[in-house]
Write an enzyme that holds these catalytic residues in place. Sequence first.
Site, PDB file in Angstrom:
ATOM      1  N   HIS A   1       0.818  -1.216   0.000  1.00 43.60           N
ATOM      2  CA  HIS A   1       0.000   0.000   0.000  1.00 43.60           C
ATOM      3  C   HIS A   1       0.856   1.274   0.000  1.00 43.60           C
ATOM      4  O   HIS A   1       0.318   2.382  -0.137  1.00 43.60           O
ATOM      5  CB  HIS A   1      -0.918  -0.006   1.226  1.00 43.60           C
ATOM      6  CG  HIS A   1      -2.224   0.676   0.979  1.00 43.60           C
ATOM      7  ND1 HIS A   1      -2.439   1.545  -0.065  1.00 43.60           N
ATOM      8  CD2 HIS A   1      -3.403   0.625   1.652  1.00 43.60           C
ATOM      9  CE1 HIS A   1      -3.681   1.991  -0.030  1.00 43.60           C
ATOM     10  NE2 HIS A   1      -4.301   1.451   1.006  1.00 43.60           N
TER      11      HIS A   1
ATOM     12  N   ASP B   1      -2.544   1.818  -4.737  1.00 45.69           N
ATOM     13  CA  ASP B   1      -3.806   2.139  -4.057  1.00 45.69           C
ATOM     14  C   ASP B   1      -4.893   1.178  -4.523  1.00 45.69           C
ATOM     15  O   ASP B   1      -4.756   0.476  -5.544  1.00 45.69           O
ATOM     16  CB  ASP B   1      -4.229   3.581  -4.338  1.00 45.69           C
ATOM     17  CG  ASP B   1      -4.409   3.848  -5.823  1.00 45.69           C
ATOM     18  OD1 ASP B   1      -5.438   3.416  -6.376  1.00 45.69           O
ATOM     19  OD2 ASP B   1      -3.514   4.473  -6.434  1.00 45.69           O
TER      20      ASP B   1
END
Length: 414
Positions: A384, A388
């Site tokens: 992450h 995204d």
Amino acid sequence: MNIFMRLRFPFGQIKTFKLPDLGEKIKEATVKKWHVQIGDKINEFDTVADVATDKMFTQIPSSHTGRIHKIFHKEEEQCQVGEDFLEIEIESDVKDVQEQSKQETKQVIKQEEPQQIQLSNNDSKILAIPKVRQLAKQQGVDISRVSGSGPNGRILESDLTQTKKIQQNESQNLNQLNLKTDQAQEQKIIKMSDFQKGMQKSMTEANTIPHLYLKEEIDITNLAELREKIKKEKNITFMTLLIKTFSMALLKYPIINSTYDVNKPFEYTQHPSHNISIALDSPKGLVVPNIKNVQDLSIIEIQDELQSLREKGEKGQLGSKELYGGTICLSNIGTIGGTYTGPLILAPQVCIVGIGRLQTVPRYDEKLNVVPRKIMNFSFGCDHRVLDGATVAKFCNQWKQYLENPQQMFLQLK
């Protein structure tokens, strides 16, 4: 006259009963319910209270026979293991009772004949004087199981001694047998193989990565029908088709095929070569070799490369050429079992996909008719810090389109 009718067990000695060890490293318990009140008469092993911990609910038995003298905790209060739980006013020791009634016992023994007690289990009678009976009780010997050597089968003190020795020998033999059994089942400390050490290191590193997960169900019924036609020419596996379509989707979303260096926290490297790592279960453990430049390979070439990696993995012949340089990973756990999974990234890569087993399940078609469809489940694990959720979902949709409509895949093959 019966000697036991004369004996009285006076109360008076106070014993403090502490909350016993409850196991599982439990340090305290909450009193949920008391089964006794002050003044109640209890026997050994009677339940005195219900307690609860964060791991279990259990009952606490009494360790003495006597009367409840004091209760230290109210219901719903906590008590530490080893802390005072209650006080019991117990019966005096048997030795004290015998000392107090010594003269009386002697007189009664002289006056009485040996007692005869009818056994409930058979028609035989037990001949033993009260002293022998009391001694048997103290030693924990079941007098009904003792063979008497005295006149008319009368049980003597020497018979009790002999029986006690036999019981002790049996108990000792049993303990030795249990010890041998425990030794036979002793736990073993096993050293990790080199492959296992590598997995331990890479997974420990992966556990420091903030993972983003996305899971999707994909209908590969049309792809399965196409594969059946292709198999007439060459046995192409589903994994080969998954790898090729995966590479084609990467061409539209190249950020997925990136690596991340923790020493350069605000940049990542995007790779034009699709060096797709494949997690394999080998005799030595988990290995993750990769097929290089998948974007330039045909379906048949990918099948040959995949088969070569599997053979080398089984023989333990994978080298640095096959094991290093991967840019993204596929893990087909479904060949063993499972649907969805939570895969950990193989750093410095930023994406891994776990593939579940192929299932034929009922689904609705466009006319809301229930029809059988071949379904696979896919689990994305992504870094992450680089990727995204929206980007991963769009990439997944693109790959899904190729898999559910394989004709589009062939139209775009180079």
